[in-house]
Design a protein around this motif. Structure first.
Motif, PDB file in Angstrom:
ATOM      1  N   LEU A   1     -27.263   2.062   3.763  1.00 20.59           N
ATOM      2  CA  LEU A   1     -27.745   0.693   3.563  1.00 20.59           C
ATOM      3  C   LEU A   1     -26.914  -0.047   2.526  1.00 20.59           C
ATOM      4  N   GLY A   2     -26.441   0.700   1.526  1.00 24.14           N
ATOM      5  CA  GLY A   2     -25.548   0.101   0.557  1.00 24.14           C
ATOM      6  C   GLY A   2     -26.251  -0.591  -0.591  1.00 24.14           C
ATOM      7  N   PRO A   3     -25.474  -1.024  -1.577  1.00 22.78           N
ATOM      8  CA  PRO A   3     -26.048  -1.607  -2.802  1.00 22.78           C
ATOM      9  C   PRO A   3     -26.778  -2.917  -2.571  1.00 22.78           C
ATOM     10  N   ALA A   4     -26.405  -3.678  -1.537  1.00 18.16           N
ATOM     11  CA  ALA A   4     -27.102  -4.939  -1.289  1.00 18.16           C
ATOM     12  C   ALA A   4     -28.573  -4.699  -1.004  1.00 18.16           C
TER      13      ALA A   4
ATOM     14  N   LEU B   1      -6.418  -1.568   1.566  1.00 17.77           N
ATOM     15  CA  LEU B   1      -7.022  -2.862   1.245  1.00 17.77           C
ATOM     16  C   LEU B   1      -7.808  -2.729  -0.050  1.00 17.77           C
ATOM     17  N   TYR B   2      -7.486  -3.586  -1.009  1.00 18.98           N
ATOM     18  CA  TYR B   2      -8.198  -3.631  -2.279  1.00 18.98           C
ATOM     19  C   TYR B   2      -9.182  -4.801  -2.244  1.00 18.98           C
ATOM     20  N   LEU B   3     -10.469  -4.491  -2.456  1.00 19.51           N
ATOM     21  CA  LEU B   3     -11.506  -5.510  -2.567  1.00 19.51           C
ATOM     22  C   LEU B   3     -11.915  -5.587  -4.031  1.00 19.51           C
TER      23      LEU B   3
ATOM     24  N   LEU C   1     -17.711 -10.230   0.512  1.00 17.61           N
ATOM     25  CA  LEU C   1     -17.178  -8.899   0.210  1.00 17.61           C
ATOM     26  C   LEU C   1     -18.133  -7.807   0.695  1.00 17.61           C
ATOM     27  N   ASN C   2     -19.440  -8.001   0.499  1.00 13.65           N
ATOM     28  CA  ASN C   2     -20.414  -7.006   0.945  1.00 13.65           C
ATOM     29  C   ASN C   2     -20.414  -6.857   2.460  1.00 13.65           C
ATOM     30  N   ALA C   3     -20.190  -7.948   3.169  1.00 13.48           N
ATOM     31  CA  ALA C   3     -20.098  -7.846   4.624  1.00 13.48           C
ATOM     32  C   ALA C   3     -18.871  -7.035   5.028  1.00 13.48           C
ATOM     33  N   LEU C   4     -17.760  -7.237   4.348  1.00 12.52           N
ATOM     34  CA  LEU C   4     -16.547  -6.465   4.643  1.00 12.52           C
ATOM     35  C   LEU C   4     -16.751  -4.987   4.311  1.00 12.52           C
TER      36      LEU C   4
ATOM     37  N   PRO D   1     -33.290  -1.294   9.589  1.00 11.17           N
ATOM     38  CA  PRO D   1     -32.018  -1.498  10.309  1.00 11.17           C
ATOM     39  C   PRO D   1     -30.852  -1.473   9.340  1.00 11.17           C
ATOM     40  N   GLU D   2     -29.787  -0.844   9.761  1.00 13.53           N
ATOM     41  CA  GLU D   2     -28.605  -0.731   8.910  1.00 13.53           C
ATOM     42  C   GLU D   2     -27.664  -1.903   9.169  1.00 13.53           C
ATOM     43  N   PRO D   3     -26.941  -2.338   8.129  1.00 14.96           N
ATOM     44  CA  PRO D   3     -26.082  -3.504   8.279  1.00 14.96           C
ATOM     45  C   PRO D   3     -25.025  -3.325   9.356  1.00 14.96           C
TER      46      PRO D   3
END
Length: 599
Positions: A109-112, A504-506, A391-394, A331-333
């Motif tokens: 799910l991630g930090p968001a 790729l650096y974010l 950035l979170n979407a990427l 639901p997962e992103p």
């Protein structure tokens, strides 16, 4: 609690019992075997009493019966011990499996998503609520089987001897589960409210503990102390409600079990006195039949009483299951795609891209842009423009609609592990974990040896600090980067990012909290590492924009400008307005503070 929801949660709990492995069935089997041994033991005892007291048979004739009776005492003890061990092992396996599933789900799910609740609330779910499932799987579910099998076995042995006693047992048995259900109707809802209060208290306390210095600085400690006291009192009241229901349930069950056994005893007493003459199929009631049924009568009700004792475990588990089911079924992103990225360079293309929060609220878009392989893009805009959301979407932490392709492959079709293997992320708040410096730099890269670690620390300009510590690479970083300055923590996090050797650096304002010296060290190391690599950086620092190939300017979730620094600085628009407010060396954060740009 709504009955349909309670039924749904109970069904979900039963679906999880496969994680218990063979131990759950073993616990049930041992319990049934213990019940059979009890019937045999009662038969042996009743036979000996009938032969010795009524039939006046020699004692030597009953030595094998006595030995068998004594052996069954130890056998039943061993079966009871084995059942407890198997039940505990079943619950332990379930807890271990479910805890791993929760942690894996949080990772996906991630930090968001995780940041939507206080850290203490997640700790309550992972530790307290999963732990409270132990008795449901270790005791309640096995006891459900025993409550069905053992009374049935005893009835099968009672009816051939005396139908009246069997009828009494059969008639009074439903009273116990009936009153257990009536008393426990509110138990699940009480437990659910109790867990909710515990989550609130845990989250409130942990957040305030982390911010204790800030609270003292602004003289808010006393007010927050009152808020914690109020949350503690709410939790205490709800806990007392749960305990009151549990004690009431136990008292009711004991009362009806005692009354039922007394009815059986009264029937046999009056039958022996000749006052009652029915139930024995025309054959006079013997001491054997009376003792055999009376010995088994308490054991007939015991599984039902034990079920009532463990009924609060079901209510407790249902209360805990609500948050767990909501989390595990969230639901997962990103769909778990299977496409693997190939090639050494990455290109990104977005068309009519919209990014949403986890509850479906639009955050960014629609917008369209592209990033060529090896290109450096800057994301610029006032706070709240949607830069971090993009950035979170990427990263795969927020859902999106439209098209977002990496090397021509839609992002949700790419295997998350394959995609994130190509990424290195560095934010403005360094995320270090309690452990050694080496452990923090090696995170996700366990194959790195000490020589590689020193090289990375040198590149991040933090090797001198680590060498100055007596333990060197084994120097312990405390929780929340304790013992380190912000600059030292950020440079250790930078060394970890450099270890990725990513395509790729974010970067999310990696120098926002640093002084000028640390900022220069971090940026120099990043620019050196990003040669021939792609970069997407959120920044408020104006003096970094001329080093980027292109700039994307966001405002209120929309892409309002894009181009290189030379072009945009001369064109009318948001970036030119922001640049006009302050000298080039200052930051966009300062522009916002000055009121030149509205967030």
């Amino acid at each position: 609690m709504d009955k349909s929801l309670e039924k749904q949660l109970a069904g979900w709990l039963r679906l999880q019992k496969g994680a218990c492995g063979p131990y759950l069935k073993l616990s049930m089997t041992l319990g049934v075997a213990n019940g059979v041994a009890l019937v045999v033991q009662a038969w042996l005892l009743a036979t000996m009493l009938q032969g010795l007291i009524i039939d006046n048979l020699p004692r030597q004739q009953f030595i094998p019966y006595f030995i068998g009776f004594a052996v069954l005492i130890f056998v039943r003890g061993a079966l009871a011990w084995g059942r407890e061990r198997a039940g505990f092992a079943a619950g332990r396996r379930l807890r271990s499996t479910l805890r791993a599933a929760v942690l894996d789900k949080l990772g996906r799910l991630g930090p968001a998503w995780v940041n939507g609740k206080p850290a203490g609330a997640w700790a309550s779910i992972v530790l307290e609520q999963i732990e409270d499932l132990q008795d449901f799987y270790g005791r309640y579910l096995p006891q459900m089987t025993l409550a069905g099998f053992i009374p049935l076995i005893i009835l099968c042995c009672t009816f051939p001897l005396n139908w009246a006693a069997g009828l009494i047992l059969l008639t009074t048995a439903p009273l116990i589960p009936l009153f257990m259900i009536l008393v426990g109707m509110g138990a699940a809802d009480a437990n659910r409210k109790n867990f909710s209060a515990l989550q609130q208290l845990s989250g409130h306390f942990m957040d305030r503990l982390k911010a204790l210095s800030t609270l003292k600085l602004f003289y808010r400690a006393a007010a927050e102390e009152k808020a914690i006291a109020k949350a503690s009192e709410d939790f205490r009241e709800r806990t007392m409600t749960v305990l009151r229901l549990a004690f009431l349930s136990s008292a009711v069950l004991e009362f009806f079990a005692a009354v039922s056994i007394a009815v059986v005893a009264v029937y046999f007493g009056f039958s022996y006195l000749g006052e009652l003459n029915f139930g024995h199929y025309g054959v006079p009631i013997s001491l054997f039949s009376g003792m055999f049924i009376l010995i088994m009568a308490p054991e007939f009700y015991q599984p039902l009483r034990d079920l009532g004792t463990h009924y609060h475990a079901k209510a407790q588990a249902i209360g805990a299951a609500e948050s767990l089911m909501a989390l595990l079924e969230a639901p997962e992103p990103l769909n778990q795609g299977h496409e693997m990225l190939t090639g050494s360079l990455l290109s990104i293309e977005a068309r009519d891209l919209q990014v949403f929060s986890m509850d479906g609220k639009p955050l960014v878009g629609p917008l369209s842009f592209s990033m060529r392989a090896g290109e450096k893009l800057a994301l610029v805009g006032p706070s709240g423009a949607g830069k971090t959301s993009l950035l979170n979407a990427l990263l795969g932490f927020l859902p999106y609609q439209g098209s977002l392709k990496v090397n021509g492959i839609e992002l949700h079709q790419i295997a998350p592990a394959s995609w994130r293997q190509q990424l290195a992320w560095l934010g403005q708040n360094p995320q270090l974990f309690q452990g050694s410096v080496a452990d923090n730099v090696r995170l996700g890269q366990p194959e790195l040896d000490d020589a590689a670690l020193w090289t990375l620390l040198e590149r991040a300009k933090v090797a001198d600090f680590v060498r100055a510590q007596p333990a060197g690479l084994a120097h312990i970083v405390q929780e929340f980067s304790g013992g380190l300055s912000v600059g030292q923590a950020q440079r250790i996090a930078l060394a970890r990012a450099l270890a990725r050797n990513a395509e790729l650096y974010l970067l999310d304002e990696p120098s926002a909290s640093l002084d000028s010296q640390n900022e220069q060290w971090v940026l120099d190391a990043l620019w050196q590492a990003m040669q021939q690599r792609s970069c997407l950086m959120v920044t408020h620092r104006l003096d970094q924009l001329d080093r980027m190939d292109r700039i994307l300017v966001l405002d209120h979730g929309k892409l309002v400008q894009q181009g290189n620094f030379a072009e945009l600085s001369q064109q009318p628009g948001l970036l030119a307005t922001m640049l006009a407010q302050l000298p080039l060396a200052l930051s966009l954060d300062d522009v916002e503070i000055a009121g030149g740009v509205q967030a």
